[in-house]
Each structure stands twice: as C-alpha cells, then as structure tokens.
Design an enzyme around this catalytic site. Structure first.
Site, short mmCIF file in Angstrom:
data_model
loop_
_atom_site.label_atom_id
_atom_site.label_comp_id
_atom_site.label_asym_id
_atom_site.label_seq_id
_atom_site.Cartn_x
_atom_site.Cartn_y
_atom_site.Cartn_z
N HIS A 145 5.29 4.05 16.90
CA HIS A 145 5.20 3.34 15.62
C HIS A 145 6.02 4.08 14.56
CE1 HIS A 145 3.08 1.66 12.04
NE2 HIS A 145 3.00 0.58 12.81
N TYR A 175 -2.07 -3.77 1.81
CA TYR A 175 -2.91 -4.59 2.69
C TYR A 175 -3.89 -3.71 3.45
CZ TYR A 175 0.19 -3.11 6.53
OH TYR A 175 0.91 -2.37 7.45
#
Length: 231
Positions: A156, A133
């Site tokens: 993250h 993506y």
C-alpha cells in the site's frame, strides 16, 4: 525540516476533531462583517485553550448536505469538545450552522512503521486541499498473521511512493465513534489526491476495507472567504 524524534512524537497524546456543518440560505444576511470578525476572533482565541485550528475547508458542492468543515486538534478531548460547543453557542456563525458530521481520532504509533507520523504532528504546513474520510477494516484483518498485514501495508505504501506531495494523516478512532480510523490527505493540488486514491484501489489491503464513507473534500479557506461564500 529538522530531523524528527519519532519516539517523542509517538509518545504524544493528540486528539483530532473534524466537524462538518451546513448553513441554511439567507440565515447570515448580506452584511457579514461582524460575523467574520467574531468568527476570526473566536478561532484565534482557541490557541489560549491549547486548541490548534489546522484549517477551515469549503466542502460546498462536493456534497449536497454540507458547506464547511473545521479541523482542530489538542492534547485532550475535552478542549476539543469545548471549542465545538462554544463555537455553536457563542458565535453567530455557529448558531446558524447545523451539524452534519463530526468525528474524533487519537494519534497512536503505527503498528509496523514507527516512522509513519501524521503530517500535522510532524510539523508540516497544512495543504491547500484536503480529503477526510473514515474507514473500517474487515473482520479478518486483525486476525491475519502480522507478516501478511505487514506485506499488504508495505505494498500500500509503495503504491503511494509517486505522491510525496500528498501528505497523509492516518489516525486511530477506535471507541471514539463509529469508525476504526480517520484519514486526512492534504495536498497542494486536488487532482493529486484523486489520482492517489485511484491508485490505492489496486492493492491487496483494499480487500480488507469494510467501510470508508462519508468523504469530505475541498480547499482550505480563510474565515473571511468562507463566510462571504456561504449561502
């Protein structure tokens, strides 16, 4: 795996192309042996042009508008464009395949962690499943202090520490299309990608994602099995 030379890898110019296609039902007919042989030969021949075919992927059913995706990479974009055009022009499969989406990205060193090397460039084997993506950061992201962005990216990364089997390929795409980044997750099992993506939602960096569609997800598949399954 041998110790990686991060300086050498980060100085490498490597372009990636992800191309997604759809096939109209009935276009291939029932006897597909020649189509399979031709496509397999074509993909093998790309090595002579310096183009690596990392994989073919079955995305049928996970999307209503697409059937398969091809991931290629090379040290120049012209080689990838040539493979894309030649596939569509010279192979029976390519001639009946309608383009759905295609994007190019280019490996550049990670901003804060130079050891963050895409799996494909680090010499890792392709995963059984993939999720590709694009994404675009918020307008504010690039204006934030370095330390703030570093903190969020570290958080993250920590959120993904329980998913070492899911291998990331995060590659810049600035000026190469409509996106800033292209990301391809590879994993031995599809549910691991699903679980990772869900966990990554609960991080501060998520607030700075402006766009992250479309998604193209599915298993890596052989040429023979792909063509046999096409409508």
């Amino acid at each position: 795996m041998a110790k990686l030379d991060f300086d050498a890898l980060n100085s490498t110019i490597r372009y990636l192309m992800f191309s997604v296609f759809a096939v109209a039902p009935g276009e291939l007919g029932e006897d597909r042996a020649d189509v399979i042989d031709e496509a397999a030969t074509f993909l093998k021949q790309q090595e002579d042009k310096g183009v690596v075919v990392r994989g073919l992927y079955d995305v049928a059913g996970l999307r209503a508008d697409a059937d398969f995706m091809i991931w290629t990479h090379a040290d120049n974009v012209e080689a990838l464009q040539s493979t894309y055009s030649d596939f569509r022009r010279t192979t029976a499969l390519g001639r009946i395949s309608d383009p759905v989406w295609s994007s190019v990205a280019l490996h550049r060193p990670a901003e804060f962690n130079k050891s963050h090397i895409p799996a494909f460039l680090a010499g890792e084997e392709p995963g059984n499943y993939i999720c590709v993506y694009p994404f675009v950061r918020s307008y504010e992201w690039y204006l934030l202090p370095d330390e703030e962005r570093r903190r969020m990216l570290s958080e993250h990364g920590m959120a993904a520490r329980g998913y070492k089997d899911v291998r990331a390929n995060t590659v810049p795409a600035f000026a190469l299309g409509d996106y800033e980044w292209i990301l391809a997750f590879e994993a031995p099992e599809l549910h691991r990608i699903v679980d990772l993506m869900r966990d990554l939602r609960a991080t501060d960096a998520r607030r700075h994602t402006r766009e992250e569609t479309p998604f193209f997800t599915g298993p890596r598949i052989s040429v023979e099995n792909l063509i046999a399954k096409l409508p």
